[in-house]
Design an enzyme around this catalytic site. Sequence first.
Site, PDB file in Angstrom:
ATOM      1  N   ASP A 189      37.391 -14.255 -20.140  1.00 41.74           N
ATOM      2  CA  ASP A 189      36.452 -14.895 -21.070  1.00 41.74           C
ATOM      3  C   ASP A 189      35.025 -14.718 -20.565  1.00 41.74           C
ATOM      4  O   ASP A 189      34.795 -14.574 -19.371  1.00 41.74           O
ATOM      5  CB  ASP A 189      36.639 -16.413 -21.129  1.00 41.74           C
TER       6      ASP A 189
HETATM    7  N1  URA Z   1      42.726 -17.727 -18.785  1.00 41.76           N
HETATM    8  C1  URA Z   1      41.623 -18.204 -19.384  1.00 41.76           C
HETATM    9  O1  URA Z   1      41.615 -19.304 -19.922  1.00 41.76           O
HETATM   10  N2  URA Z   1      40.519 -17.437 -19.354  1.00 41.76           N
HETATM   11  C2  URA Z   1      40.472 -16.227 -18.758  1.00 41.76           C
HETATM   12  O2  URA Z   1      39.432 -15.589 -18.766  1.00 41.76           O
HETATM   13  C3  URA Z   1      41.636 -15.751 -18.142  1.00 41.76           C
HETATM   14  C4  URA Z   1      42.759 -16.519 -18.174  1.00 41.76           C
END
Ligand code: URA
Length: 230
Positions: free
Chosen positions: A102
């Site tokens: 993310d």
């Molecule tokens: N889980 C999440 O919530 N975000 C990420 O970027 C990777 C795994």
Amino acid sequence: MRLDAILSRYGYCSRREAAMWIKRGRVTVKGVPAKSASAKAEPADVLVNGEPIEFPDGLYVALNKPTGCTCSHREEGELVYDLLPPRWMERGDGVSTVGRLDKETAGLLLLTDDGAFVHALTSPKRHVPKVYEFVCSAPIPRDAVAMFAGGEFMLHGESTPCLPAELEITGECCGRLTLHEGRYHQVRRMLAAVGAPVVELTRIAIGPLTLEELHLAPGEWVAIDPSIFA
Ligand code: URA
């Protein structure tokens, strides 16, 4: 491969520009200045401006992704690709991330121009473990350890339970979670579901590769040997 094909495939210039690069003496093959764009050579024997072709056998790098940039070629704002040498984006096979983090997640991110490598690491059948370190805005309930490990934990809106995941609680509001799959926002959603919303998230390992051993500051990258994931 023809020299003009090599120069364009590895992102140096277009096939059309290659003749000019060669004419200007920027390209050598086995130490001898190249004469013709149509001459054939092994990429490993070619120097451009005195430097070997970058990653002639495929590009595999680990990046310490900072927060605030996205794993996308299309979105607005800062992209993880902006942190890499622009020439890599011109490579014929196209560089992409191996899975995604993310925008607000930091840490270990792999990038490659090898589609088979992406598939091998992200395939649900492989279950390559990924380890995340997190900080939450509320205490993590102790029974989340058994809930996540049990293989029956359902995320809102999904029809199959999460694969067993290992939760280690390292402080009242922080811990480590090892996942063997990669669902959308999975760490954040799992912890929010037990009442502990994540406020900081960092991926610290993918399979045998750890962020710690790479000694990368946020935004830095390093070439890796893909065979460690074989
Ligand atoms: N889980 C999440 O919530 N975000 C990420 O970027 C990777 C795994």
